[in-house]
Design an enzyme around this catalytic site. Structure first.
Site, PDB file in Angstrom:
ATOM      1  N   GLY A  12      90.951  68.609  33.610  1.00 54.81           N
ATOM      2  CA  GLY A  12      89.580  69.478  33.195  1.00 54.81           C
ATOM      3  C   GLY A  12      88.258  68.881  33.397  1.00 54.81           C
ATOM      4  CG  ASN A  13      87.280  64.844  31.841  1.00 54.41           C
ATOM      5  OD1 ASN A  13      86.515  65.359  31.226  1.00 54.41           O
ATOM      6  ND2 ASN A  13      88.346  64.378  31.295  1.00 54.41           N
ATOM      7  CE  LYS A 130      92.195  65.520  23.526  1.00 50.87           C
ATOM      8  NZ  LYS A 130      92.011  64.788  24.852  1.00 50.87           N
ATOM      9  CE  LYS A 215      95.624  67.598  33.609  1.00 51.14           C
ATOM     10  NZ  LYS A 215      95.169  66.258  33.127  1.00 51.14           N
ATOM     11  CE  LYS A 277      95.022  61.526  34.179  1.00 49.77           C
ATOM     12  NZ  LYS A 277      94.885  62.758  33.275  1.00 49.77           N
TER      13      LYS A 277
END
Ligand code: ADP
Ligand code: MG
Length: 314
Positions: A12-13, A130, A215, A277
């Site tokens: 998203g970034n 979060k 995600k 990740k």
């Protein structure tokens, strides 16, 4: 057996960069850059499934809700997540269409609004951590805690932000639909923002919850679902590094899954950014995936070919 399918996860970034204001044009330009690479990958014969983050975009949606709350009812977080999937999914679909046409690749595209099943008993629901949405003053934070029951935390030197649970994804409600589309040769855009988190209710019903799924974990689930050999995670850095941001930073071009696990345990990859990740990568490789590559949006094609980014192998 893993096939020639690839799941491409866009950060998203990387779509809405920190220094940018977030106009549609800026986001389109970033998405187009990724789309050109992804079209090339599709042209090489890969079945491509695209997923994406939504942090900055859902942040904008929440702020818009906050600023107009006296004239329009604010939408709950699950609805905002769905809204962000539509917005980013549309930008990706438009850009992919354009890029596939330019690359002479003839395949249909579909954006699938995706719900992600999470466990009501996930321990994350006990400790929301979060941060999402706008920054509030101490007084506003107090009011939101009592009026809405939100959990607020003080961000060092900034003010207060709402924190929500980030449970692990168990399955995708639209999983079978995504799998069939992908195996029929459709470029699928799915599970944006990790998917809208839902929990099972009585009688098999599903209920959206005020939470966010990372995600990167959903991307790994998606990769297993479609039998992908490759998981390609595109973010805003060229490579995964050791001692990131320190004078002795060391960029890595390769890692084994055992090394990845060791560096994770040693705290090299923080929870809110690189950690998920690497954890997603380890999970995917342990489950039979062939390769995970982490790199930047602008070097996606080279990264998938092993000429850029960081390659993690079984
Ligand atoms: P995305 O939107 O792509 O998920 P994140 O901000 O969650 O992006 O994660 C990417 C960020 O992780 C990078 O911008 C970088 O600042 C940060 N990061 C933290 N640790 C590392 C590391 N060891 N190597 C590379 N980047 C790291
Ligand atoms: Mg992230």
């Amino acid at each position: 057996m893993a096939g020639k399918a690839v799941v491409v996860a866009l950060g998203g970034n990387a779509i809405l960069r920190h220094r940018e204001t977030g106009t549609a044009e800026e986001q389109f330009a970033n998405v187009r850059c990724a789309a050109r690479h992804i079209a090339e990958i599709a042209g090489d014969g890969y079945a491509v499934v695209i997923t994406h983050g939504n942090g900055p975009q859902v942040g904008d949606i929440l702020l818009r809700n906050e600023l107009t709350k006296d004239i329009l009812p604010p939408m709950p977080l699950d609805v905002c997540g769905a809204e962000s999937q539509g917005m980013i999914g549309y930008m990706l679909a438009q850009s992919m269409q354009e890029a596939l046409l330019a690359a002479g690749v003839d395949c249909p595209i579909a954006t699938v609004l995706t719900r992600t099943l999470v466990a009501a008993a996930d321990p994350a629901f006990e400790i929301p951590e979060k941060p999402i949405g706008p920054i509030y003053t101490a007084m506003q934070a107090k009011r939101l805690e009592t009026e809405k029951g939100w959990r607020m935390v003080q961000m060092p030197g900034q003010g207060y932000r709402r924190v929500v649970p980030s449970p692990r994804p168990i399955a995708l409600v639209e999983g079978e639909a995504i799998r069939r589309l992908s195996s029929a040769g459709v470029v699928v855009i799915a599970a944006g923002g990790g998917g809208v988190p839902v929990i099972k209710g009585p009688g098999g019903t599903l209920r959206g919850v005020e939470a966010v799924v990372d995600k990167d974990y959903t991307a790994a689930l998606l990769a297993r679902l479609v039998g992908a050999g490759d998981l390609l995670i595109l973010t805003d850095v060229e490579r995964v590094a050791l001692n990131y941001g320190r004078p002795d930073q060391q960029d890595l071009s390769e890692m084994t899954v055992a090394e990845a696990r060791r560096h994770l345990l040693a705290g090299q990859f923080p929870a809110g950014s690189m950690g998920p990740k690497i954890e997603a990568a380890v999970g995917f490789l342990d489950a039979g995936g062939d390769r995970v590559t982490i790199g930047s949006l602008g070097s996606a094609t080279a990264a998938l070919a092993g000429r850029a980014g960081t390659r993690i192998r079984r």
